[in-house]
Design an enzyme around this catalytic site. Structure first.
Site, PDB file in Angstrom:
ATOM      1  N   VAL A  13       0.838  -1.210   0.000  1.00  0.00           N
ATOM      2  CA  VAL A  13       0.000   0.000   0.000  1.00  0.00           C
ATOM      3  C   VAL A  13       0.870   1.257   0.000  1.00  0.00           C
ATOM      4  O   VAL A  13       0.620   2.216  -0.745  1.00  0.00           O
ATOM      5  CB  VAL A  13      -0.971   0.001   1.210  1.00  0.00           C
ATOM      6  CG1 VAL A  13      -1.837   1.254   1.197  1.00  0.00           C
ATOM      7  CG2 VAL A  13      -1.854  -1.241   1.205  1.00  0.00           C
ATOM      8  N   GLU A 113     -10.373   5.724   5.909  1.00  0.00           N
ATOM      9  CA  GLU A 113     -11.223   5.190   4.826  1.00  0.00           C
ATOM     10  C   GLU A 113     -10.721   3.844   4.308  1.00  0.00           C
ATOM     11  O   GLU A 113     -11.495   2.923   4.040  1.00  0.00           O
ATOM     12  CB  GLU A 113     -11.272   6.212   3.682  1.00  0.00           C
ATOM     13  CG  GLU A 113     -12.154   5.824   2.517  1.00  0.00           C
ATOM     14  CD  GLU A 113     -13.618   5.663   2.907  1.00  0.00           C
ATOM     15  OE1 GLU A 113     -14.262   6.674   3.206  1.00  0.00           O
ATOM     16  OE2 GLU A 113     -14.101   4.519   2.910  1.00  0.00           O
ATOM     17  N   LYS A 189     -13.306  -5.146  10.617  1.00  0.00           N
ATOM     18  CA  LYS A 189     -13.960  -4.238   9.659  1.00  0.00           C
ATOM     19  C   LYS A 189     -15.446  -4.065   9.972  1.00  0.00           C
ATOM     20  O   LYS A 189     -15.978  -2.954   9.848  1.00  0.00           O
ATOM     21  CB  LYS A 189     -13.768  -4.768   8.238  1.00  0.00           C
ATOM     22  CG  LYS A 189     -12.335  -4.613   7.732  1.00  0.00           C
ATOM     23  CD  LYS A 189     -12.127  -5.400   6.449  1.00  0.00           C
ATOM     24  CE  LYS A 189     -10.784  -5.104   5.812  1.00  0.00           C
ATOM     25  NZ  LYS A 189     -10.478  -6.021   4.699  1.00  0.00           N
TER      26      LYS A 189
HETATM   27  N1  NDP Z   1      -2.859  -4.892   0.886  1.00  0.00           N
HETATM   28  C1  NDP Z   1      -4.114  -4.476   0.895  1.00  0.00           C
HETATM   29  O1  NDP Z   1      -4.879  -4.710  -0.034  1.00  0.00           O
HETATM   30  C2  NDP Z   1      -4.635  -3.711   2.054  1.00  0.00           C
HETATM   31  C3  NDP Z   1      -3.896  -3.533   3.208  1.00  0.00           C
HETATM   32  N2  NDP Z   1      -4.412  -2.827   4.253  1.00  0.00           N
HETATM   33  C4  NDP Z   1      -3.624  -2.599   5.446  1.00  0.00           C
HETATM   34  O2  NDP Z   1      -2.577  -1.696   5.112  1.00  0.00           O
HETATM   35  C5  NDP Z   1      -1.385  -1.992   5.872  1.00  0.00           C
HETATM   36  C6  NDP Z   1      -0.250  -2.281   4.911  1.00  0.00           C
HETATM   37  O3  NDP Z   1      -0.600  -3.387   4.117  1.00  0.00           O
HETATM   38  P1  NDP Z   1       0.374  -3.893   2.978  1.00  0.00           P
HETATM   39  O4  NDP Z   1       1.024  -2.756   2.327  1.00  0.00           O
HETATM   40  O5  NDP Z   1      -0.416  -4.851   2.180  1.00  0.00           O
HETATM   41  O6  NDP Z   1       1.436  -4.697   3.839  1.00  0.00           O
HETATM   42  P2  NDP Z   1       2.938  -5.015   3.447  1.00  0.00           P
HETATM   43  O7  NDP Z   1       3.364  -6.128   4.348  1.00  0.00           O
HETATM   44  O8  NDP Z   1       3.074  -5.170   1.981  1.00  0.00           O
HETATM   45  O9  NDP Z   1       3.690  -3.664   3.830  1.00  0.00           O
HETATM   46  C7  NDP Z   1       3.902  -3.255   5.138  1.00  0.00           C
HETATM   47  C8  NDP Z   1       5.244  -2.564   5.141  1.00  0.00           C
HETATM   48  O10 NDP Z   1       5.443  -1.981   6.412  1.00  0.00           O
HETATM   49  C9  NDP Z   1       6.760  -2.318   6.822  1.00  0.00           C
HETATM   50  N3  NDP Z   1       6.820  -2.296   8.262  1.00  0.00           N
HETATM   51  C10 NDP Z   1       6.173  -3.070   9.149  1.00  0.00           C
HETATM   52  N4  NDP Z   1       6.524  -2.737  10.401  1.00  0.00           N
HETATM   53  C11 NDP Z   1       7.434  -1.742  10.305  1.00  0.00           C
HETATM   54  C12 NDP Z   1       8.179  -0.988  11.221  1.00  0.00           C
HETATM   55  N5  NDP Z   1       8.056  -1.202  12.524  1.00  0.00           N
HETATM   56  N6  NDP Z   1       9.021  -0.062  10.769  1.00  0.00           N
HETATM   57  C13 NDP Z   1       9.158   0.144   9.460  1.00  0.00           C
HETATM   58  N7  NDP Z   1       8.484  -0.522   8.512  1.00  0.00           N
HETATM   59  C14 NDP Z   1       7.630  -1.457   8.947  1.00  0.00           C
HETATM   60  C15 NDP Z   1       6.981  -3.701   6.268  1.00  0.00           C
HETATM   61  O11 NDP Z   1       8.342  -4.028   6.259  1.00  0.00           O
HETATM   62  P3  NDP Z   1       8.764  -5.586   6.354  1.00  0.00           P
HETATM   63  O12 NDP Z   1       8.338  -6.197   5.062  1.00  0.00           O
HETATM   64  O13 NDP Z   1      10.232  -5.496   6.566  1.00  0.00           O
HETATM   65  O14 NDP Z   1       8.028  -6.172   7.519  1.00  0.00           O
HETATM   66  C16 NDP Z   1       6.399  -3.532   4.889  1.00  0.00           C
HETATM   67  O15 NDP Z   1       7.306  -2.933   4.008  1.00  0.00           O
HETATM   68  C17 NDP Z   1      -1.762  -3.185   6.761  1.00  0.00           C
HETATM   69  O16 NDP Z   1      -2.133  -2.717   8.020  1.00  0.00           O
HETATM   70  C18 NDP Z   1      -2.944  -3.819   6.037  1.00  0.00           C
HETATM   71  O17 NDP Z   1      -3.803  -4.509   6.895  1.00  0.00           O
HETATM   72  C19 NDP Z   1      -5.665  -2.246   4.196  1.00  0.00           C
HETATM   73  C20 NDP Z   1      -6.426  -2.392   3.084  1.00  0.00           C
HETATM   74  C21 NDP Z   1      -5.991  -3.166   1.942  1.00  0.00           C
HETATM   75  N1  LIG Z   2      -6.217  -8.584   3.440  1.00  0.00           N
HETATM   76  C1  LIG Z   2      -7.267  -7.639   3.257  1.00  0.00           C
HETATM   77  C2  LIG Z   2      -6.698  -6.381   2.696  1.00  0.00           C
HETATM   78  C3  LIG Z   2      -7.647  -5.266   2.766  1.00  0.00           C
HETATM   79  O1  LIG Z   2      -8.158  -4.905   3.802  1.00  0.00           O
HETATM   80  C4  LIG Z   2      -8.300  -8.189   2.301  1.00  0.00           C
HETATM   81  O2  LIG Z   2      -8.009  -9.192   1.646  1.00  0.00           O
HETATM   82  O3  LIG Z   2      -9.405  -7.642   2.246  1.00  0.00           O
END
Ligand code: NDP
Ligand SMILES: N[C@@H](CC=O)C(=O)O
Length: 384
Positions: A13, A113, A189
């Site tokens: 994201v 959102e 959610k």
């Molecule tokens: N993917 C989706 O479709 C959706 C995701 N979300 C939410 O959005 C958030 C992000 O999701 P997503 O991008 O898919 O997850 P990812 O695992 O792809 O990305 C999360 C990122 O955050 C980094 N991270 C985690 N902890 C730390 C920290 N303490 N310091 C620095 N960096 C950190 C991770 O690094 P590392 O890989 O090294 O752990 C990784 O790069 C989550 O909370 C998820 O539930 C919400 C809606 C949809």
């Molecule tokens: N893992 C979640 C990501 C969005 O909230 C999903 O599959 O819906």
């Protein structure tokens, strides 16, 4: 005026948000991007220092996983007068009231959102619907990963685990996908949605939650022949001061709108006392749809749009306030119980339909069955 943004979380994201800001938002400056290690720093915008992340920014955009160090960072940001936008439903579900109160106290916004329904403008619409109406119920396909799994299993006869791997590859699944397939993601959610709709916070753990993990291809095929699609549904309903909320697989008639929701899409429906049923459909997971919702929040802050959020009502979770028909599928259990209306056996799988019972009765019955037959799957049957 240039708005300065700090990015926390440069994963699926986070990268989508940076891409959309750079491509489409000329008056937004990305000031800092926090990553875990110095090796990940691509230029001098990147930092590993949380103090630097919060230096000289107007808005923090949070997209990491889980509640720590998320909570501490959001509290620090709001306390410093920095607006916060998050997609992280774990932290929203755990601290919604506190974040809203802290934001209000510091004259900034806390927006979330993207935490429900991915790219669908659901939170905004739910808050808007509530301005005029009393909302009585919410029903939603609220998880892109499980909808993708169920859709591919049903249409292409592919096994659960293969579909899950693909959902991970496409960036839909959580870092720990048990949150998706065991229902905790939808639990949060539906809790966030219900809190906004009914103006009352009931902890997400109180919502009934049945895992999807045990669903089998044979079950999907059997019900499809009978005219039903299985969807993983978050649901809540109020009656006076009582509320019932759940996450569970539901049998939905093939000709309903919910049954037609495919791939990683979500669909959310509310019932308001003057508007009636309102439905929202779109991509519920994935990089750009989720990033899009984050950017919408950002633009609302830039345009000084404020949503009114209140939680001053008191509802209690009541697992006896409604009755449903449940269908149980298992390999060994006999279903010779008074609660059962009829049963059949198909290719070694026993399928039993209950009389109308309360969720509390269902929970007790399912616990008893699970001690004897761990293959049991329980589905709620929607009224025809
Ligand atoms: N993917 C989706 O479709 C959706 C995701 N979300 C939410 O959005 C958030 C992000 O999701 P997503 O991008 O898919 O997850 P990812 O695992 O792809 O990305 C999360 C990122 O955050 C980094 N991270 C985690 N902890 C730390 C920290 N303490 N310091 C620095 N960096 C950190 C991770 O690094 P590392 O890989 O090294 O752990 C990784 O790069 C989550 O909370 C998820 O539930 C919400 C809606 C949809
Ligand atoms: N893992 C979640 C990501 C969005 O909230 C999903 O599959 O819906």
């Amino acid at each position: 005026m240039m708005i300065k943004v700090g990015i926390l979380g440069y994963g699926t994201v986070g990268k989508g948000v940076v891409h959309l800001i750079e491509e489409r938002c000329s008056d937004i400056e990305i000031k800092h991007i926090l990553v875990r290690s110095k090796e990940e720093c691509l230029d001098d915008h990147f930092t590993v220092d949380f103090d630097v992340l919060l230096e000289d920014i107007d808005v923090l955009m949070e997209m990491i996983v889980g509640d720590s160090p998320t909570y501490e960072t959001i509290v620090r940001a709001l306390s410093k007068g920095i607006h916060v936008i998050t997609s992280n439903k774990v932290t929203v579900a755990a601290h919604l009231q506190e974040y809203i109160d802290l934001a209000t106290k510091n004259h900034v916004q806390f927006r979330f959102e993207a935490s429900v329904g991915g790219g669908i403008p659901w939170i905004e619409s739910c808050i808007k619907a509530k301005r005029v109406d009393q909302i009585h119920s919410i029903k939603g396909i609220l998880n892109g990963t499980t909808n993708y799994i169920l859709d591919r299993m049903a249409k292409e006869k592919i096994d659960f685990d293969v579909c899950l791997q693909e959902a991970k590859r496409l960036g839909y699944a959580e870092a720990d996908p048990s949150a998706d397939i065991d229902g905790f993601d939808v639990q949060r959610k539906i809790m966030i949605s219900s809190s906004l709709a009914y103006e009352s916070i009931i902890p997400f753990e109180e919502y009934d939650c049945i895992s999807l993990r045990k669903i089998k291809l044979v079950d999907l095929e059997f019900f499809s022949k009978k005219g039903y699609t299985i969807k993983y549904i978050g649901f809540s309903k109020t009656k006076g001061n009582q509320m019932y909320g759940s996450v569970e697989p539901v049998l939905i008639r093939n000709d309903s709108l919910f049954a037609s929701v495919d791939k990683n899409n979500n669909m959310i429906e509310l019932y308001g006392d003057s508007i009636g049923y309102l439905q929202f459909v779109g991509q519920g997971a994935g990089q750009l749809p989720t990033a899009n919702a984050m950017i919408q929040d950002l633009l609302d802050i830039v345009e000084h749009k404020v949503n009114k959020i209140e939680f001053d009502k008191k509802l209690n979770m009541d697992k006896t306030m409604c009755k449903f028909t449940y269908v149980f599928c298992a390999n060994q259990y006999q279903f010779d119980d008074e609660i059962i209306k009829n049963k059949i056996e198909v290719d070694g799988r026993r399928i039993a339909t209950s009389k109308p019972i309360t969720p509390e009765e269902r929970n007790e019955y399912l616990n008893c069955i699970m001690q004897l037959d761990k293959t049991c799957v329980c589905l709620r049957k929607e009224e025809d």
